[in-house]
Design an enzyme around this catalytic site. Structure first.
Site, PDB file in Angstrom:
ATOM      1  N   SER A 234       0.830  -1.211   0.000  1.00  0.00           N
ATOM      2  CA  SER A 234       0.000   0.000   0.000  1.00  0.00           C
ATOM      3  C   SER A 234       0.863   1.260   0.000  1.00  0.00           C
ATOM      4  O   SER A 234       1.606   1.483  -0.948  1.00  0.00           O
ATOM      5  CB  SER A 234      -0.963  -0.032   1.188  1.00  0.00           C
ATOM      6  OG  SER A 234      -1.994   0.899   1.017  1.00  0.00           O
ATOM      7  N   ASP A 460      -9.529  -4.290  -5.163  1.00  0.00           N
ATOM      8  CA  ASP A 460      -8.895  -3.690  -3.988  1.00  0.00           C
ATOM      9  C   ASP A 460      -9.632  -2.406  -3.633  1.00  0.00           C
ATOM     10  O   ASP A 460      -9.724  -1.494  -4.452  1.00  0.00           O
ATOM     11  CB  ASP A 460      -7.427  -3.390  -4.286  1.00  0.00           C
ATOM     12  CG  ASP A 460      -6.635  -2.995  -3.051  1.00  0.00           C
ATOM     13  OD1 ASP A 460      -7.169  -2.261  -2.205  1.00  0.00           O
ATOM     14  OD2 ASP A 460      -5.470  -3.414  -2.942  1.00  0.00           O
ATOM     15  N   HIS A 488      -7.482  -6.000   0.106  1.00  0.00           N
ATOM     16  CA  HIS A 488      -6.395  -5.040  -0.043  1.00  0.00           C
ATOM     17  C   HIS A 488      -5.059  -5.750   0.081  1.00  0.00           C
ATOM     18  O   HIS A 488      -4.725  -6.269   1.140  1.00  0.00           O
ATOM     19  CB  HIS A 488      -6.529  -3.965   1.030  1.00  0.00           C
ATOM     20  CG  HIS A 488      -5.514  -2.878   0.929  1.00  0.00           C
ATOM     21  ND1 HIS A 488      -5.072  -2.375  -0.278  1.00  0.00           N
ATOM     22  CD2 HIS A 488      -4.855  -2.184   1.885  1.00  0.00           C
ATOM     23  CE1 HIS A 488      -4.185  -1.413  -0.050  1.00  0.00           C
ATOM     24  NE2 HIS A 488      -4.036  -1.289   1.257  1.00  0.00           N
TER      25      HIS A 488
END
Length: 522
Positions: A234, A460, A488
């Site tokens: 991320s 996601d 995610h």
């Protein structure tokens, strides 16, 4: 306080999901699901090369000796590294970067540095939990080092804005979707900005991702790595991109999972994430309404309509919880829903939480999920990840203007999404921040770099798949692997189709085939 900046980049870390699973539902696992755990380990080779010469004026930092001592957990080793707060003034004030190392189970072939996302996530926590999210072949052969980026967690000076009591009030508070509500939000955001400036103003200009990338290169050298071996999730993918831009010749093996496109700017990112969570909730509801345990009857649209009613009602009438002093506010309700959408493994937990609300008017489970998301235990916070999240974002991105945000918020309302423009009401929280960057981060355009592996998930909610495609189009020496599934990030929980080639790349540098697509299996 609901930030108009995207509020959910932090939990790229799988650890939040693991904690939620461990605390709520037996049988929910954060361990890699790939069958590769039972297959022969790939060939392992170290990343070789000549140790780079330290940048001018920084030799003292690159050549320092770390003192590794046993961490409080009794298993890992901890240390602190010195770095300049301002890299243009290396003789000035210094910061310390806190590190944790989980030693390899075998003779190490090298060191892999990891970042869990955020910004504001603790890399120390990630190192301590290495066996929960990494295939055994990786932690058998690599020392795993996690670090708290500058300003975060145990690194000093740590960002500190308000007391725990005040922070809890900020996170719980919800604002009416009205002119008065927006004005109240803007006033509270200004107070928060002023508090951060008062308590941490001296470091706010220096906590951005570019300086974190410079710190990462110091850590690479101190780990004895001529080339960086790195796994970022991320926001950690933004850090990886920034590193490649600043130190293209020092890139060794880099995996970026849940790819962020920082060039989009905060308004567009908030809009994309709003739609991402809407899509994730719809995918969940598609499955839920087919199950006897689902508290929603009828079609997917009917179920979403019920959620919208519950969400809207929570603004004026927070839902009771087991803690009578803390009913579930609309803001915490959203955080709890979002937390459970980070992984398909936690969909059963989401069903339990909705069942509590629908059948018992009890928001306790959603409160737990929201607290897990926000590193909160009652009225106490276990770290400074929320304040670091604001500070690092505001150091990286100029505040979005009302003119940028208004049409995007109106589009969300027009689309009739469950949460409407919830994520984009009011001014950008960085509007009155003490330090203001001049522009969004520049695109990563370095060409002379080793191959980088990008991993994107089609559904996601927090880092939409389109961002991975965009970064792939700019990074000419990258490959994009696609996980056709929900949740995610993917590497830690994917099946062998995706996990094995990524693991082989980390261990021996074999670059996966660009365009590989792997489908999630139920």
């Amino acid at each position: 306080m609901t930030s108009s900046r995207p509020p959910f980049r932090r939990t790229a870390r799988l650890l939040a999901v693991i904690l939620a699973c461990a605390g709520i539902a037996a049988g929910c696992s954060g361990h890699p699901s790939s069958s590769s755990a039972n297959s022969p380990e790939p060939k392992v080779s170290a990343v070789e090369g000549k140790m780079p010469t330290p940048p001018e004026g920084l030799a003292a930092f690159y050549n320092q000796k770390l003192t590794w001592e046993r961490c409080s957990d009794g298993k890992a080793e901890c240390a602190q590294a010195r770095v300049p707060i301002d890299y243009t003034k290396p003789d000035g004030a210094q910061a310390t970067i806190a590190l944790a190392k989980m030693p390899a189970a075998k003779t190490p072939k090298g060191t892999i540095l990891v970042n869990p996302g955020g910004p504001g996530g603790s890399g120390i926590d990630m190192a301590l939990q290495a066996k929960l999210y990494l295939p055994s072949a990786v932690w058998h052969n690599y020392d795993v080092i996690g670090f708290d980026p500058r300003g975060v967690g145990e690194s000093t000076p740590a960002i500190d804005c308000v007391s725990d009591t005040e922070l809890g009030h900020v996170l719980d508070k919800s604002y009416p979707d009205s002119e008065a509500g927006v004005a109240e939000f803007n006033a509270d955001a200004t107070k928060l900005d002023q508090a951060c400036a008062a308590h941490s103003g001296a470091i706010l200009p220096y906590v951005g991702t570019a300086n974190a990338a410079r710190d990462l290169d110091v850590l690479r050298q101190l780990a004895g790595q001529p080339k960086l071996v790195y796994l970022g999730f991320s926001y950690g993918t933004f850090l990886g991109q920034e590193y490649a831009q600043l130190f293209p010749h020092n890139v060794g093996r880099m995996v970026l999972d849940g790819v962020e496109d920082p060039t989009a700017g905060s308004a567009q990112m908030g809009y994309a994430q709003s739609l991402g969570f809407e899509r994730a909730l719809r995918n969940y509801m598609d499955t839920c309404v087919k199950q006897s345990s689902c508290p929603f009857n009828g079609s997917t649209d009917a179920g979403l309509g019920k959620v919208r009613t519950l969400f809207d009602d929570a603004l004026a009438h927070p839902i009771p919880t087991s803690d009578k002093s803390r009913p579930l506010t609309q803001s915490a309700f959203f955080s709890g829903i979002a937390a459970a959408l980070y992984s398909q493994q936690t969909w059963p937990i989401l069903t339990e939480a909705f069942t509590q609300v629908v059948n018992k008017n009890d928001g306790s489970m959603f409160q737990y999920l929201a607290d897990t998301m926000n590193s909160r235990e009652g009225n106490k916070f276990t770290n400074n990840s929320n304040e670091a999240f604001w500070a690092i974002n505001c150091a990286d991105f100029p505040a979005s203007t009302p003119e940028e945000m208004a049409p995007l918020a109106a589009e969300l309302t027009k689309k009739g999404t469950v949460f409407g423009d919830f994520m984009m009401r009011g001014n950008d929280i960085c509007t009155d921040w003490a330090y203001k960057p001049h522009s969004n981060p520049s695109p990563q355009t370095a060409q002379d770099i080793a191959p980088i592996v990008l991993v994107g998930t089609t559904n996601d909610p927090a880092t939409p798949y389109a961002w991975a495609q965009s970064v792939h189009s700019r990074l000419k020496n990258s490959v994009l692997l696609t996980w056709e599934g929900n949740g995610h990030t993917a590497y830690s929980t994917a099946n062998a189709c995706l996990q094995d080639p990524v693991t082989a790349y980390l261990l021996n540098g074999t670059v996966p085939k660009d365009g590989l697509k792997c489908k999630a299996t139920s």
